[in-house]
Write an enzyme that holds these catalytic residues in place. Structure first.
Site, mmCIF file in Angstrom:
data_model
loop_
_atom_site.group_PDB
_atom_site.id
_atom_site.type_symbol
_atom_site.label_atom_id
_atom_site.label_comp_id
_atom_site.label_asym_id
_atom_site.label_seq_id
_atom_site.Cartn_x
_atom_site.Cartn_y
_atom_site.Cartn_z
ATOM 1 N N LYS A 77 5.460 -18.301 -32.262
ATOM 2 C CA LYS A 77 4.520 -19.536 -32.464
ATOM 3 C C LYS A 77 4.944 -20.767 -31.467
ATOM 4 O O LYS A 77 6.206 -20.868 -31.191
ATOM 5 C CB LYS A 77 4.877 -19.851 -33.873
ATOM 6 C CG LYS A 77 4.121 -20.852 -34.546
ATOM 7 C CD LYS A 77 4.755 -21.336 -35.948
ATOM 8 C CE LYS A 77 3.780 -22.251 -36.577
ATOM 9 N NZ LYS A 77 4.062 -22.603 -38.127
ATOM 10 N N SER A 152 -0.029 -22.644 -41.162
ATOM 11 C CA SER A 152 0.141 -22.899 -39.887
ATOM 12 C C SER A 152 0.175 -21.931 -38.879
ATOM 13 O O SER A 152 -0.282 -22.010 -37.619
ATOM 14 C CB SER A 152 0.659 -24.122 -39.717
ATOM 15 O OG SER A 152 1.883 -23.963 -39.689
ATOM 16 N N SER A 176 3.546 -21.636 -44.487
ATOM 17 C CA SER A 176 2.870 -21.138 -43.216
ATOM 18 C C SER A 176 3.158 -20.110 -42.752
ATOM 19 O O SER A 176 2.596 -19.469 -41.702
ATOM 20 C CB SER A 176 3.287 -22.226 -41.948
ATOM 21 O OG SER A 176 2.437 -23.587 -42.316
#
Ligand code: GLN
Length: 485
Positions: A77, A152, A176
């Site tokens: 990420k 996210s 997330s």
């Protein structure tokens, strides 16, 4: 080579010499180049670096010095700092930022010989539930490209679901990892707060942020976690004691748990979903193994979203004050004064949702409203944690939906921030309580994946992983993949 392989099987292929890490890495890089224009999972592709890492991994395998993840490609990420590679956090503010050091999670996976394919897309500063808040554009859900992948960690979840990485790191502040895992039909683990070092993980809400992993199976999540979790003197909130079980998992595999687990079904979580009864069906599987199912109550669930958005906003407003256009990050051109520099750099650098959080967070922390909002939210947080501690007196594990629905169409909720926040209804409570929680595929609704959430007591990742793995050995929801080629 199959793009939807689990890392536990890729590991065997590498060890047998069926393919090299270089071949595996080239295979994924080729797919990313072909499918990223459609999916937008990656912000940055690290081609040269990945091939260098792959060659080093092949050498290590030949020398008999490989770890169980040596040569395995993965995506990070783009919130984890990577030296020499941009770390954007999905923001214009950090568009050109190259960190001078690696996050602990990255450093440990690098040291074990994993190969970084690239940096995965995310909502700006991890604020969002749809990945639509990324400065680098939305990500497509491979089950229906008109729909969001969740957020996210949307790029991480979608990269695994599109077959553009066999596994990916993510972070979870209020859902997330779990919500995008559910939307994309992959498995995702948010560890206990303090299990994973936050060093080098760009801060959003420091009392909630936790690094974790998204992959194709629970066994894969456990294997990767074992390689990056554990004590770290560089993060004072990282639990200082090593966990012998997790250390052993690094070179071992999950055991099949036995005995009767007491499973709690929180009534407050079974209000909207599950028309098709998939969660009931999943619970029945646990029952058939001798587990008992009990309805439990988590009475303060209703207050979780408002409390979270006060606390997370407050922490975000202070954490993001470092982006002032002076030391690093976006800097406006030709500032007329220091105030002008701050104001324009931040106005230009941040997107709308991030600004909304900074404004509401600053308001909640201001002298006149601190008690009414921030302190009150902290009290609610304590009550929510107590709800779980009470529940865990009577049960060993909580089973619930991950999200109130399946992946929604792009654009549906962008005009309504509160409706977007409602997405986190079932994930935020465990975050506020600091508990480990996992989402795993448990069915489909109109062709879209459904996620089941398991929540365990603090540091009981073993319960989550062993029972989740057992569930996946009895079901094949996690083996389904979309037809994207
Ligand atoms: N959707 C939540 C938010 O926007 C959670 C995000 C996260 O876990 N990073 O804050």
């Amino acid at each position: 080579m199959h793009p939807f392989s689990q890392i536990t099987s890729l590991q065997q292929g590498l060890a047998r010499g069926d393919y090299s890490s270089r071949e595996l890495t080239e295979f994924y890089l080729e797919r990313v180049k072909r499918l990223n224009p459609r999916s937008n999972c990656y912000i940055t592709l690290c081609e040269e670096r990945a091939l260098r890492q792959a060659d080093a991994a092949d050498q290590r395998i030949r020398n008999g010095a490989a770890s169980p993840i040596t040569g395995i490609p993965l995506a990070h990420k783009d919130i984890f700092c990577t030296s020499g590679v941009a770390t954007t956090c999905g923001s214009r503010m950090l568009e050109t930022f190259v960190a001078p050091y690696d996050a602990t999670v990255v450093a440990r996976l690098d040291a074990a010989g994993a190969v970084t394919l690239g940096k995965a897309n995310l909502d700006e500063f991890a604020m969002g539930s749809s990945n639509e808040n990324s400065y680098f554009g939305a990500v497509s859900n491979p089950w229906d490209e008109e729909r969001v992948p969740g957020g996210s960690s949307g790029g991480s979840a979608a990269a695994v679901a599109w077959g553009l990485a066999p596994i990916a790191t993510g972070t979870d502040t209020g859902g997330s990892i779990r919500q995008p895992a559910a939307f994309c039909g992959v498995s995702g683990l948010k560890p206990t707060y303090g299990r994973v070092s936050r060093y080098g993980m760009v801060a959003f809400a420091s009392s909630l942020d936790q690094g974790g992993v998204l992959g194709r199976s629970v066994a894969d999540l456990g294997l990767l976690l074992a390689h990056f979790a554990g004590p770290d003197p560089l993060d004072s909130t990282c639990h200082a004691a090593a966990d012998p079980w997790l250390d052993a998992l690094r070179n071992g595999s999950l055991e099949t748990p036995t005995g009767g687990l007491r499973i709690g079904l929180p009534t407050e979580y079974f209000t909207q979903l599950d028309e098709a009864g998939q969660l009931d069906a999943a619970a029945k599987i646990f029952e058939a193994w001798g587990c008992t199912l009990t309805d439990i109550s988590l009475p303060h669930t209703d207050a979780a979203i408002p409390a979270y958005y006060i606390i997370a906003g407050a922490e975000a407003s202070t954490n993001l004050s470092r982006y002032d256009g002076v030391r690093f990050g976006h800097r406006c051109s030709d500032p007329a004064s220091l105030d002008d520099l701050y104001q324009r750099s931040r106005t230009e650098g941040f997107g709308a949702e991030v600004k909304r959080r900074i404004l509401t967070g600053t308001y909640a922390l201001s002298v006149g409203y601190f008690d009414a909002y921030y302190i009150k939210a902290q009290k609610i947080r304590r009550l929510i944690q107590q709800d779980f501690l009470n529940a865990f007196d009577a049960v060993d594990l909580i089973l619930a939906p991950t999200a109130p629905g399946v992946a929604f169409p792009k654009g549906d909720l962008t005009g309504d921030p509160v409706a977007m926040y409602q997405q986190d209804l079932f994930t935020i409570p465990a975050s506020l309580a600091g508990l480990p929680a996992m989402s795993l595929p448990c069915g489909f609704e109109a062709g879209l994946p459904l996620g089941m959430q398991l929540i365990a007591p603090h540091f009981a990742e073993r319960t989550l992983l062993e029972w989740g793995d057992r569930y996946q050995r009895e079901t094949d929801w996690h083996l389904q993949h979309p037809e994207v080629d």
